[in-house]
Motif scaffolding. Structure first.
Motif, PDB file in Angstrom:
ATOM      1  N   TYR A  21       0.837  -1.195   0.000  1.00  0.00           N
ATOM      2  CA  TYR A  21       0.000   0.000   0.000  1.00  0.00           C
ATOM      3  C   TYR A  21       0.872   1.245   0.000  1.00  0.00           C
ATOM      4  CZ  TYR A  21      -2.867   3.717   2.039  1.00  0.00           C
ATOM      5  OH  TYR A  21      -3.493   4.900   2.283  1.00  0.00           O
ATOM      6  N   ALA A  22       0.533   2.175  -0.854  1.00  0.00           N
ATOM      7  CA  ALA A  22       1.137   3.510  -0.825  1.00  0.00           C
ATOM      8  C   ALA A  22      -0.020   4.487  -0.646  1.00  0.00           C
ATOM      9  CB  ALA A  22       1.884   3.792  -2.120  1.00  0.00           C
ATOM     10  N   ALA A  23       0.201   5.529   0.073  1.00  0.00           N
ATOM     11  CA  ALA A  23      -0.872   6.469   0.427  1.00  0.00           C
ATOM     12  C   ALA A  23      -1.772   6.769  -0.767  1.00  0.00           C
ATOM     13  CB  ALA A  23      -0.275   7.749   0.981  1.00  0.00           C
ATOM     14  N   GLY A  24      -3.030   6.391  -0.632  1.00  0.00           N
ATOM     15  CA  GLY A  24      -4.021   6.680  -1.657  1.00  0.00           C
ATOM     16  C   GLY A  24      -3.993   5.764  -2.860  1.00  0.00           C
ATOM     17  N   VAL A  25      -3.072   4.822  -2.922  1.00  0.00           N
ATOM     18  CA  VAL A  25      -2.964   3.929  -4.071  1.00  0.00           C
ATOM     19  C   VAL A  25      -3.243   2.503  -3.618  1.00  0.00           C
ATOM     20  CG1 VAL A  25      -1.464   3.044  -5.882  1.00  0.00           C
ATOM     21  CG2 VAL A  25      -1.223   5.418  -5.115  1.00  0.00           C
ATOM     22  N   HIS A  26      -4.301   1.937  -4.153  1.00  0.00           N
ATOM     23  CA  HIS A  26      -4.636   0.558  -3.830  1.00  0.00           C
ATOM     24  C   HIS A  26      -4.121  -0.356  -4.938  1.00  0.00           C
ATOM     25  CE1 HIS A  26      -8.215   2.170  -1.303  1.00  0.00           C
ATOM     26  NE2 HIS A  26      -7.055   2.400  -0.740  1.00  0.00           N
ATOM     27  N   PRO A  27      -3.559  -1.494  -4.573  1.00  0.00           N
ATOM     28  CA  PRO A  27      -2.965  -2.375  -5.580  1.00  0.00           C
ATOM     29  C   PRO A  27      -4.014  -3.008  -6.496  1.00  0.00           C
ATOM     30  CG  PRO A  27      -3.014  -3.474  -3.456  1.00  0.00           C
ATOM     31  CD  PRO A  27      -3.481  -2.069  -3.224  1.00  0.00           C
ATOM     32  N   THR A  28      -3.670  -3.128  -7.737  1.00  0.00           N
ATOM     33  CA  THR A  28      -4.544  -3.786  -8.705  1.00  0.00           C
ATOM     34  C   THR A  28      -3.816  -4.947  -9.379  1.00  0.00           C
ATOM     35  OG1 THR A  28      -3.858  -2.239 -10.425  1.00  0.00           O
ATOM     36  CG2 THR A  28      -5.874  -1.695  -9.200  1.00  0.00           C
ATOM     37  N   ASP A  29      -2.577  -5.173  -8.998  1.00  0.00           N
ATOM     38  CA  ASP A  29      -1.790  -6.227  -9.614  1.00  0.00           C
ATOM     39  C   ASP A  29      -2.251  -7.598  -9.130  1.00  0.00           C
ATOM     40  OD1 ASP A  29      -0.919  -5.433  -7.087  1.00  0.00           O
ATOM     41  OD2 ASP A  29       1.083  -6.241  -7.389  1.00  0.00           O
ATOM     42  N   ASP A  30      -1.705  -8.630  -9.759  1.00  0.00           N
ATOM     43  CA  ASP A  30      -2.004  -9.997  -9.362  1.00  0.00           C
ATOM     44  C   ASP A  30      -1.467 -10.232  -7.956  1.00  0.00           C
ATOM     45  OD1 ASP A  30      -3.030 -12.575  -9.828  1.00  0.00           O
ATOM     46  OD2 ASP A  30      -1.007 -13.309 -10.266  1.00  0.00           O
ATOM     47  N   ILE A  31      -2.147 -11.050  -7.196  1.00  0.00           N
ATOM     48  CA  ILE A  31      -1.759 -11.308  -5.813  1.00  0.00           C
ATOM     49  C   ILE A  31      -1.094 -12.676  -5.734  1.00  0.00           C
ATOM     50  CG2 ILE A  31      -2.603 -11.603  -3.458  1.00  0.00           C
ATOM     51  CD1 ILE A  31      -4.956  -9.726  -4.329  1.00  0.00           C
ATOM     52  N   PRO A  32       0.217 -12.712  -5.547  1.00  0.00           N
ATOM     53  CA  PRO A  32       0.910 -13.999  -5.444  1.00  0.00           C
ATOM     54  C   PRO A  32       0.508 -14.731  -4.166  1.00  0.00           C
ATOM     55  CG  PRO A  32       2.481 -12.158  -5.509  1.00  0.00           C
ATOM     56  CD  PRO A  32       1.117 -11.581  -5.435  1.00  0.00           C
ATOM     57  N   TYR A  33       0.429 -16.032  -4.260  1.00  0.00           N
ATOM     58  CA  TYR A  33       0.017 -16.859  -3.120  1.00  0.00           C
ATOM     59  C   TYR A  33       0.850 -16.561  -1.870  1.00  0.00           C
ATOM     60  CZ  TYR A  33      -0.643 -20.922  -0.157  1.00  0.00           C
ATOM     61  OH  TYR A  33      -0.894 -21.744   0.921  1.00  0.00           O
ATOM     62  N   LEU A  34       2.156 -16.426  -2.029  1.00  0.00           N
ATOM     63  CA  LEU A  34       3.021 -16.219  -0.862  1.00  0.00           C
ATOM     64  C   LEU A  34       2.790 -14.869  -0.181  1.00  0.00           C
ATOM     65  CD1 LEU A  34       6.403 -17.774  -2.045  1.00  0.00           C
ATOM     66  CD2 LEU A  34       4.756 -18.699  -0.403  1.00  0.00           C
ATOM     67  N   ARG A  35       2.145 -13.942  -0.849  1.00  0.00           N
ATOM     68  CA  ARG A  35       1.880 -12.633  -0.241  1.00  0.00           C
ATOM     69  C   ARG A  35       0.410 -12.467   0.136  1.00  0.00           C
ATOM     70  NH1 ARG A  35       4.769  -7.747  -2.663  1.00  0.00           N
ATOM     71  NH2 ARG A  35       4.567  -7.134  -0.504  1.00  0.00           N
ATOM     72  N   GLU A  36      -0.339 -13.527   0.004  1.00  0.00           N
ATOM     73  CA  GLU A  36      -1.777 -13.451   0.261  1.00  0.00           C
ATOM     74  C   GLU A  36      -2.109 -13.004   1.687  1.00  0.00           C
ATOM     75  OE1 GLU A  36      -5.092 -16.111  -1.661  1.00  0.00           O
ATOM     76  OE2 GLU A  36      -4.351 -17.078   0.159  1.00  0.00           O
ATOM     77  N   THR A  37      -1.330 -13.444   2.671  1.00  0.00           N
ATOM     78  CA  THR A  37      -1.612 -13.025   4.048  1.00  0.00           C
ATOM     79  C   THR A  37      -1.458 -11.511   4.204  1.00  0.00           C
ATOM     80  OG1 THR A  37       0.657 -13.524   4.725  1.00  0.00           O
ATOM     81  CG2 THR A  37      -0.995 -15.226   5.128  1.00  0.00           C
ATOM     82  N   GLN A  38      -0.509 -10.922   3.474  1.00  0.00           N
ATOM     83  CA  GLN A  38      -0.342  -9.473   3.537  1.00  0.00           C
ATOM     84  C   GLN A  38      -1.539  -8.762   2.916  1.00  0.00           C
ATOM     85  OE1 GLN A  38       3.483  -9.621   1.556  1.00  0.00           O
ATOM     86  NE2 GLN A  38       4.480  -8.796   3.390  1.00  0.00           N
ATOM     87  N   TYR A  39      -2.064  -9.320   1.849  1.00  0.00           N
ATOM     88  CA  TYR A  39      -3.235  -8.722   1.218  1.00  0.00           C
ATOM     89  C   TYR A  39      -4.482  -8.911   2.085  1.00  0.00           C
ATOM     90  CZ  TYR A  39      -0.765  -7.409  -2.979  1.00  0.00           C
ATOM     91  OH  TYR A  39       0.085  -6.798  -3.868  1.00  0.00           O
ATOM     92  N   LEU A  40      -4.551 -10.002   2.830  1.00  0.00           N
ATOM     93  CA  LEU A  40      -5.648 -10.167   3.790  1.00  0.00           C
ATOM     94  C   LEU A  40      -5.563  -9.095   4.877  1.00  0.00           C
ATOM     95  CD1 LEU A  40      -5.847 -14.026   4.169  1.00  0.00           C
ATOM     96  CD2 LEU A  40      -7.715 -12.518   3.453  1.00  0.00           C
ATOM     97  N   THR A  41      -4.348  -8.815   5.312  1.00  0.00           N
ATOM     98  CA  THR A  41      -4.161  -7.725   6.276  1.00  0.00           C
ATOM     99  C   THR A  41      -4.617  -6.410   5.664  1.00  0.00           C
ATOM    100  OG1 THR A  41      -2.331  -8.822   7.405  1.00  0.00           O
ATOM    101  CG2 THR A  41      -2.432  -6.426   7.591  1.00  0.00           C
ATOM    102  N   PHE A  42      -4.244  -6.186   4.413  1.00  0.00           N
ATOM    103  CA  PHE A  42      -4.660  -4.970   3.723  1.00  0.00           C
ATOM    104  C   PHE A  42      -6.184  -4.895   3.647  1.00  0.00           C
ATOM    105  CE2 PHE A  42      -5.216  -2.639  -0.444  1.00  0.00           C
ATOM    106  CZ  PHE A  42      -4.967  -1.384   0.084  1.00  0.00           C
TER     107      PHE A  42
END
Length: 183
Positions: free
Chosen positions: A54-75
């Motif tokens: 996450y960057a201020a005001g910018v939400h990710p739209t890229d593909d979510i790799p399995y190994l980073r999925e927990t970080q995206y769940l936090t997001f």
């Protein structure tokens, strides 16, 4: 206070030791959920920015790799905590599609629960109810309960509505019983 002290110790331990990367991510996710439960969105925001999620005001739209999925769940949980329900729904739908395609039922249940909370936040109770009913139906064969209980009272209130749905009624009642006598 004791829980906070233990979580700070766990956080320091996680930074000092060289865990297997997935274990380190799980530890960070647990810490972030704890901080969010205490309303410490800024701490979680800093960690998300440091991870490049996450960057201020910018939400990710890229593909979510399995190994980073927990970080995206936090997001996703961070977005919910901030009341950014439309962004949370978009992210939950993207992640849910991938979890279902990969046959990861527990992750799909978790994402449906979070998606129902986003609908609830948008005051779309009908969508929240039907989404949670789907989560209950998927969870029942395996007996998944923790994923509902961990999200707390908001899910409990929605489960009360779901208990009248034909495809989820019995297990919704069982989940409500697990929440305790107040439901």
């Amino acid at each position: 206070e004791k829980a906070q002290a233990l979580m700070r110790t766990a956080d320091q331990f996680n930074r000092d030791c060289r865990f297997y990367p997935m274990n380190a991510l799980w530890m960070e996710a647990a810490l972030d959920r704890f901080w969010l439960s205490l309303g410490s969105q800024e701490r979680v925001s800093q960690r998300l920015q440091a991870a490049g999620i996450y960057a201020a005001g910018v939400h990710p739209t890229d593909d979510i790799p399995y190994l980073r999925e927990t970080q995206y769940l936090t997001f996703l949980r961070w977005l919910l905590a901030r009341g950014e329900f439309a962004a949370a729904l978009d992210l939950a739908k993207r992640m849910l599609q991938k979890a279902k395609a990969d046959g990861r039922i527990l992750r799909a249940v978790e994402l449906l629960v979070l998606q129902s909370l986003a609908y609830q936040g948008k005051k779309d109770i009908s969508a929240a109810e039907s989404t949670l009913a789907e989560a209950v139906s998927l969870a029942q064969p395996e007996g998944y309960q923790r994923v509902f209980l961990d999200e707390g009272e908001r899910v409990g209130r929605l489960l009360y509505l779901v208990k009248s749905k034909p495809n989820a009624a019995g297990y919704a009642r069982e989940l409500l019983d697990a929440f305790g006598p107040d439901y």
